[in-house]
Write a protein that holds these residues in place. Structure first.
Motif, PDB file in Angstrom:
ATOM      1  N   UNK A  64    -102.367  29.994  99.318  1.00 51.28           N
ATOM      2  CA  UNK A  64    -103.841  30.305  99.629  1.00 51.28           C
ATOM      3  C   UNK A  64    -104.492  28.745  99.242  1.00 51.28           C
ATOM      4  N   UNK A  65    -105.278  28.401 100.271  1.00 50.39           N
ATOM      5  CA  UNK A  65    -105.793  27.092 100.427  1.00 50.39           C
ATOM      6  C   UNK A  65    -106.444  26.558  99.049  1.00 50.39           C
ATOM      7  N   UNK A  66    -107.019  27.480  98.379  1.00 46.66           N
ATOM      8  CA  UNK A  66    -107.636  27.028  97.056  1.00 46.66           C
ATOM      9  C   UNK A  66    -106.517  26.952  95.895  1.00 46.66           C
ATOM     10  N   UNK A  67    -105.593  27.805  96.136  1.00 44.40           N
ATOM     11  CA  UNK A  67    -104.330  27.737  95.175  1.00 44.40           C
ATOM     12  C   UNK A  67    -103.838  26.329  95.243  1.00 44.40           C
ATOM     13  N   UNK A 417     -94.100  31.582 113.508  1.00 41.40           N
ATOM     14  CA  UNK A 417     -94.168  33.080 113.738  1.00 41.40           C
ATOM     15  C   UNK A 417     -94.860  33.805 112.540  1.00 41.40           C
ATOM     16  N   UNK A 418     -96.239  34.102 112.505  1.00 38.05           N
ATOM     17  CA  UNK A 418     -96.849  35.037 111.600  1.00 38.05           C
ATOM     18  C   UNK A 418     -97.731  34.396 110.660  1.00 38.05           C
ATOM     19  N   UNK A 419     -98.545  34.599 110.133  1.00 40.00           N
ATOM     20  CA  UNK A 419     -99.356  34.058 109.019  1.00 40.00           C
ATOM     21  C   UNK A 419     -98.929  33.549 107.932  1.00 40.00           C
ATOM     22  N   UNK A 420     -97.796  34.167 107.246  1.00 41.63           N
ATOM     23  CA  UNK A 420     -97.124  33.713 106.092  1.00 41.63           C
ATOM     24  C   UNK A 420     -96.331  32.493 106.478  1.00 41.63           C
ATOM     25  N   UNK A 421     -95.750  32.493 107.599  1.00 39.97           N
ATOM     26  CA  UNK A 421     -94.990  31.281 108.090  1.00 39.97           C
ATOM     27  C   UNK A 421     -95.748  30.078 108.275  1.00 39.97           C
ATOM     28  N   UNK A 422     -97.092  30.417 108.721  1.00 36.24           N
ATOM     29  CA  UNK A 422     -98.151  29.211 108.954  1.00 36.24           C
ATOM     30  C   UNK A 422     -98.539  28.665 107.649  1.00 36.24           C
ATOM     31  N   UNK A 423     -98.952  29.384 106.678  1.00 40.04           N
ATOM     32  CA  UNK A 423     -99.368  28.926 105.401  1.00 40.04           C
ATOM     33  C   UNK A 423     -97.998  28.338 104.776  1.00 40.04           C
ATOM     34  N   UNK A 424     -96.771  28.691 104.611  1.00 46.10           N
ATOM     35  CA  UNK A 424     -95.726  27.983 104.264  1.00 46.10           C
ATOM     36  C   UNK A 424     -95.748  26.544 105.075  1.00 46.10           C
TER      37      UNK A 424
END
Length: 451
Positions: A64-67, A417-424
């Motif tokens: 998470x960006x704040x984390x 691919x996908x939100x989780x991959x982008x966050x990673x």
């Protein structure tokens, strides 16, 4: 640099963090705070770094960006994050704290620092210079000083923020409440949940809509921050908005029935002992009389609720930072003045502390005679800096306060691919870039005394 003295005005999160970073950098600091002689309408404690709204510094998960911002500040020796870690209370994957212990610890460490002097006095005018000063007076800057800042800025923007109520733990009906974190995060039972069936939920929404609200001043139009809307404003947007917002029941099945309620009110601990609970996401502008009546009549488990604090609204004052401030957070028209925290248009406790940290580093660079070294754009700190400079926004953007979010980061390259991959991918890139920024700073800074 050891003989330099910088005035920091405001002992909130931004001012406290900045004072610590400056002192650790070898600078004599005079921290000026108006409490206890005078408080804003939202403050109740006498100490430094008071958490006025929630006791949560939000997600501690770096995906998470704040984390991620938490992680970066820890690596930079942040006083605010060190104090939060030392006073945290169970809250799933969120970093929530015992607010009185948190404030007390920040004050203790600053008062014990050999290069920090605290002066308790209200500042009514911006310092004329030539000495450097950092203004971190927050969203409730006093009228006299706010008028001076407005004159500097060529006008004043504002929006309204709202505070959630706090309820005494022993007044909650525990035959109705159940302990569970969303999807079992953290300890699995860090929150209390008050379940609503569909009929109870609709009656509650109707009561919110009909309840008496505190009116705004006639000369000010409320402009709420989207991430901290009053519950009644959300209710006005549609009957199910609350059920998909702060009252969403997903991941919170009642262990006694095995079923998911139609909606829930989540309660988060205010202190380690669990003597009081914050209503998560329940910022409100209902009158105090209406809060007591509506919550007791329509929230399951609150029939005999005793409120430690009731909700309220307050004005948030902020500068149009991209226009008024230089990239090093100094005023373009009066470069001896720096600004940090919510008065610059960042929203949130951690973002305010981060802004104070950045401004302090900019001052250290100024005093050392070197150019300001901004954080890399792809880091969480850099994303906040992009917001403050306007780099993260399109031309003609209506500058408004914001939390740190991945939308402020530069676009990723390649396919993910996908939100989780982008966050990673964001996290991996940020960790590499922050490391390259910290090393030269550490080489240039004097050795720091430990808190």
């Amino acid at each position: 640099m050891g003989h330099a003295c910088v005035t920091v005005i405001g002992g909130g999160l931004a001012g406290s963090e900045a004072a610590w970073r400056l002192a650790e950098g070898g600078v004599e600091v005079e921290l000026v705070e108006m409490k206890p002689g005078r408080r804003s309408p939202a403050h109740v404690l006498d100490g430094l770094a008071e958490l006025v709204c929630s006791n949560s510094l939000r997600s501690d998960n770096p995906h998470n960006a704040v984390g991620l911002l938490h992680e970066e500040l820890r690596r930079l020796g942040s006083l605010v994050l060190a104090a939060a870690d030392a006073t945290r209370v169970p809250a799933g994957d969120a970093l929530a704290v015992d607010r009185e212990r948190f404030s007390g610890l920040v004050g203790e460490r600053l008062r014990g620092h050999p290069r920090v002097r605290i002066r308790e006095e209200e500042v009514l005018r911006l310092p004329p210079g030539p000495g450097l000063a950092l203004v971190a007076t927050g969203p409730l800057t006093g009228d006299a000083l706010a008028a001076d800042v407005a004159a500097l800025a060529g006008g004043r923007l504002h929006f309204y923020d709202a505070i959630a109520p706090i309820v005494a733990a022993d007044s909650i009906d525990m035959s109705i409440a159940y302990a569970r974190s969303r999807y079992g995060k953290g300890g699995g039972d860090d929150y209390l949940n008050l379940p609503f069936d569909e009929g109870q939920y609709r009656a509650f929404v109707a009561a919110l809509l009909a309840g008496e609200k505190v009116p705004a001043h006639a000369f000010e139009e409320p402009r709420y921050f989207e991430g901290c809307l009053p519950i009644e404003v959300m209710a006005e947007r549609g009957a199910e908005v609350l059920a998909f917002g702060p009252m969403k029941p997903v991941g919170l099945e009642d262990p006694r029935t095995g079923r998911r309620p139609h909606a829930v009110v989540q309660l988060r601990r205010e202190d380690v002992a669990g003597t009081a609970y914050n209503l998560v996401g329940f910022q409100t502008r209902l009158t105090w009389t209406e809060q007591r009546r509506i919550f007791r009549e329509h929230v399951p488990g609150f029939a005999n609720a005793e409120f430690v604090r009731l909700g309220q609204i307050h004005r948030n004052t902020f500068l149009e930072a991209p226009r008024v401030l230089a990239p090093d957070l100094s005023a373009r028209e009066r470069p001896h003045l720096f600004f940090a925290g919510q008065i610059t248009g960042v929203e949130g406790y951690v973002e305010s502390a981060a802004c104070g940290h950045l401004a302090a580093r900019a001052i250290l660079d100024r005093l050392a005679g070197r150019p300001f070294l901004p954080p890399p754009a792809a880091t969480a700190l850099g994303a906040l800096h992009r917001h403050l400079t306007g780099e993260a926004h399109p031309p003609g953007y209506d500058y408004q306060p914001t939390n740190v979010v991945f939308a402020l980061f530069p676009p990723l390259t390649g396919r993910h691919r996908g939100k989780a991959a982008r966050k990673e991918a964001h996290v991996e890139r940020a960790r590499k870039e922050i490391a390259s920024w910290i090393d030269p700073i550490a080489d240039a800074a004097p050795s720091a005394s430990r808190p």
